[in-house]
Design a protein around this motif. Sequence first.
Motif, short mmCIF file in Angstrom:
data_model
loop_
_atom_site.label_atom_id
_atom_site.label_comp_id
_atom_site.label_asym_id
_atom_site.label_seq_id
_atom_site.Cartn_x
_atom_site.Cartn_y
_atom_site.Cartn_z
N GLN A 73 -43.26 -7.76 -6.94
CA GLN A 73 -43.29 -6.35 -6.58
C GLN A 73 -44.72 -5.85 -6.40
N GLY A 74 -45.61 -6.27 -7.27
CA GLY A 74 -47.01 -5.89 -7.13
C GLY A 74 -47.61 -6.44 -5.85
N PHE A 75 -47.25 -7.67 -5.53
CA PHE A 75 -47.73 -8.29 -4.30
C PHE A 75 -47.22 -7.54 -3.08
N GLN A 76 -45.95 -7.16 -3.08
CA GLN A 76 -45.39 -6.40 -1.96
C GLN A 76 -46.12 -5.08 -1.77
N ARG A 77 -46.38 -4.38 -2.86
CA ARG A 77 -47.09 -3.10 -2.75
C ARG A 77 -48.50 -3.30 -2.21
N ALA A 78 -49.16 -4.35 -2.67
CA ALA A 78 -50.52 -4.61 -2.20
C ALA A 78 -50.54 -4.91 -0.70
N VAL A 79 -49.56 -5.67 -0.23
CA VAL A 79 -49.49 -6.00 1.19
C VAL A 79 -49.26 -4.74 2.02
N VAL A 80 -48.35 -3.86 1.57
CA VAL A 80 -48.07 -2.63 2.31
C VAL A 80 -49.31 -1.74 2.36
N LEU A 81 -50.01 -1.62 1.23
CA LEU A 81 -51.22 -0.80 1.21
C LEU A 81 -52.31 -1.38 2.11
N LEU A 82 -52.47 -2.69 2.08
CA LEU A 82 -53.47 -3.33 2.92
C LEU A 82 -53.13 -3.16 4.40
N GLN A 83 -51.85 -3.26 4.75
CA GLN A 83 -51.44 -3.04 6.13
C GLN A 83 -51.76 -1.61 6.57
N GLY A 84 -51.54 -0.65 5.69
CA GLY A 84 -51.84 0.74 6.01
C GLY A 84 -53.33 0.95 6.26
N VAL A 85 -54.15 0.36 5.42
CA VAL A 85 -55.60 0.49 5.59
C VAL A 85 -56.04 -0.16 6.90
N LEU A 86 -55.53 -1.36 7.17
CA LEU A 86 -55.92 -2.04 8.40
C LEU A 86 -55.42 -1.30 9.64
N ARG A 87 -54.22 -0.72 9.56
CA ARG A 87 -53.69 0.05 10.68
C ARG A 87 -54.56 1.28 10.93
N SER A 88 -54.99 1.93 9.86
CA SER A 88 -55.85 3.11 10.00
C SER A 88 -57.19 2.74 10.62
N LEU A 89 -57.74 1.61 10.20
CA LEU A 89 -59.01 1.17 10.78
C LEU A 89 -58.85 0.83 12.26
N ALA A 90 -57.75 0.22 12.62
CA ALA A 90 -57.49 -0.10 14.03
C ALA A 90 -57.37 1.18 14.85
N LEU A 91 -56.69 2.18 14.31
CA LEU A 91 -56.57 3.44 15.03
C LEU A 91 -57.91 4.13 15.19
N LEU A 92 -58.74 4.07 14.16
CA LEU A 92 -60.09 4.64 14.27
C LEU A 92 -60.88 3.93 15.36
N TYR A 93 -60.76 2.61 15.41
CA TYR A 93 -61.47 1.84 16.43
C TYR A 93 -60.97 2.22 17.83
N GLU A 94 -59.65 2.34 17.99
CA GLU A 94 -59.09 2.70 19.29
C GLU A 94 -59.52 4.09 19.72
N ASP A 95 -59.52 5.03 18.78
CA ASP A 95 -59.92 6.39 19.11
C ASP A 95 -61.40 6.49 19.46
N ASN A 96 -62.18 5.58 18.92
CA ASN A 96 -63.61 5.58 19.20
C ASN A 96 -63.82 5.19 20.65
#
Length: 71
Positions: free
Chosen positions: A48-71
């Motif tokens: 369960q901890g691993f699943q939460r960590a993966v979801v949080l990491l995906q969210g961070v990476l998705r946000s960074l990708a969106l920032l890059y695209e918007d730039n």
Amino acid sequence: MKITRQRAFSDFLVQGLAAVAIFGTLAFMSMQALAGAITIGALVMYFQGFQRAVVLLQGVLRSLALLYEDN
């Protein structure tokens, strides 16, 4: 088209590496449980901890990708 192909290839590569890492980690945790190094309850807790960590990491990476695209 070139940019789209490059992005699709990099997404495929990153998703493949992530899948290998996830399945490798899950296999390691399962082997530890089968060997008796950890209990089934601990296995569930780690999973369960691993699943939460993966979801949080995906969210961070998705946000960074969106920032890059918007730039």
